[in-house]
Design an enzyme around this catalytic site. Structure first.
Site, PDB file in Angstrom:
ATOM      1  CG  LEU A   1      -3.922   4.439   1.745  1.00  0.00           C
ATOM      2  CD1 LEU A   1      -4.682   4.323   0.431  1.00  0.00           C
ATOM      3  CD2 LEU A   1      -4.821   4.003   2.890  1.00  0.00           C
ATOM      4  CG  ASP A   2       0.061  -0.529   5.628  1.00  0.00           C
ATOM      5  OD1 ASP A   2       0.765   0.470   5.890  1.00  0.00           O
ATOM      6  OD2 ASP A   2      -0.417  -1.276   6.499  1.00  0.00           O
ATOM      7  N   PRO A   3       1.255  -0.734   1.327  1.00  0.00           N
ATOM      8  CG  PRO A   3       3.483  -1.336   0.905  1.00  0.00           C
ATOM      9  CD  PRO A   3       2.546  -0.938   2.011  1.00  0.00           C
TER      10      PRO A   3
END
Length: 289
Positions: free
Chosen positions: A59-61
Site C-alpha cells: 500500500l502507498d504511504p
C-alpha cells in the site's frame, strides 16, 4: 474417500502450540496513513522480536486499510495473497462539478476488463496491461468529490483508475483518499488490528502468559488460503509432498469442483493444515477419472 487421521502428528491450525502458532501466524493489520508498507512490517517485526515477516500487497504511504502480514514460516502464503482480488473505498476529486447520473454511467463503463499503464511512481515496468474490475459502485457524491467502492484484480492502480475516470468524464480527476477494505479472503471484519492493538495485546500476553491475548490478533496462515481451490490429501502423502514429490491421484481423499488445468490450488491435511501451494496438472473431472 474417507480415512482415519493420526493425531500423533499435527493438529488443527487453531490448536497449535504457541511457538508454532506464531511461526505459522498471520496478522490482519490496519495500516495507518504515513509510513510505507515496508516500514510497518519492520516495526511489527521488531515489536514481536521476529527474524522474518512479510506483507501481502503493498500500500502507498498515504493509503490506509488491510495489510496482511505473515510471520516467520507463514511468509510462504504471501504468494497466494499477492494474486488474490482486492477491494477499495476511494475518494476522488473531480476538477469540475458533474451530474450524478453522468458519473454513474461512466463508472459502469469501467466494469469488466480495462487497459492500464502503471503510473510513473510504480515498482513495475510501465507497459500497457489489462486488469479486471469486478464491480464499481458510486456510494456518495458531494460537490466535486465522489466516493466509490471498487472490487478489482490484483495489480490494479486505483490512482490511475481515478485519473482515467476523470478523462472519461471530460473534466479531469485525481485520487484524494484511499482505503483497502479487502485483500483476498481478509476483510475489515476478520480481526482487523492496529499497531497499537498489537503492542497492547503482545505485552498482555508476555505479562500474563495468556494464549487468548495472542489469538486475538494472530490468525493461522490457513486464513489467507480460504478462497483457493482445496485438495485434501492422505496422511501418508504429506511427507512425500513436503520433500518435493508430485501429488498422484491415490494420495487424494477429496477435492473441490471446478478446478481447471494449471489452476493454483492448496493441499490440506484432514486436520485442515496447509501443506503446499501447488499447480493442478489435471482438471477436477480428469482427477476423478
Amino acid at each position: 474417500a474417507e480415512e482415519e487421521t493420526d493425531y500423533t502428528y499435527g493438529c488443527k491450525p487453531e490448536d497449535r502450540p504457541i511457538s508454532d502458532y506464531i511461526r505459522f501466524g498471520l496478522i490482519n493489520l490496519d495500516k495507518p496513513a504515513g509510513p510505507s508498507s515496508h516500514e510497518v512490517t519492520a516495526w511489527l517485526k521488531r515489536m514481536l522480536n521476529l527474524k522474518e515477516a512479510g506483507h501481502g500487497g503493498t500500500l502507498d504511504p498515504k493509503v490506509t486499510g488491510i495489510l496482511p502480514i505473515a510471520l516467520l514460516d507463514a511468509t510462504k502464503v504471501i504468494q497466494a495473497l499477492l494474486l488474490s482480488g482486492k477491494e477499495y473505498i476511494c475518494v476522488t476529486r473531480l476538477h469540475k462539478q458533474t451530474p450524478e447520473n453522468h458519473v454513474k454511467a461512466v463508472l459502469e463503463e469501467f466494469q469488466g476488463l480495462i487497459y492500464q499503464r502503471p503510473p510513473l511512481r510504480s515498482s513495475v515496468k510501465r507497459r500497457l496491461r489489462t486488469r479486471k474490475i469486478y464491480h464499481i459502485d458510486l456510494l456518495e457524491i458531494q460537490d466535486k468529490n465522489i466516493l466509490f467502492q471498487v472490487g478489482c484484480e490484483a495489480g490494479t492502480y486505483i490512482r490511475k483508475l481515478s485519473y482515467d475516470i476523470g478523462e472519461a468524464l471530460g473534466c479531469g480527476a485525481h485520487m484524494q483518499e484511499l482505503r483497502r477494505t479487502r485483500a483476498g479472503p481478509l476483510t475489515e471484519q476478520d480481526s482487523l488490528v492496529t499497531l497499537h492493538d498489537v503492542s497492547y495485546m503482545w505485552t498482555s500476553w508476555q505479562q500474563k502468559n495468556d494464549p487468548e491475548s495472542l489469538k486475538k490478533f494472530i490468525k493461522p496462515m490457513e486464513t489467507a488460503l480460504k478462497l483457493l481451490p482445496k485438495i485434501v490429501i492422505r496422511d501418508s502423502a504429506v511427507d512425500a509432498i513436503c520433500h518435493g514429490a508430485n501429488l498422484a491421484a491415490p494420495g487424494i481423499l477429496s477435492l473441490e469442483t471446478k478446478i481447471a488445468t494449471n489452476d493454483s490450488v492448496v493441499l490440506f491435511t484432514q486436520k485442515g493444515e496447509a501443506v503446499a501451494l501447488a499447480k493442478a496438472l489435471k482438471s477436477t473431472e480428469e482427477i476423478q477419472k
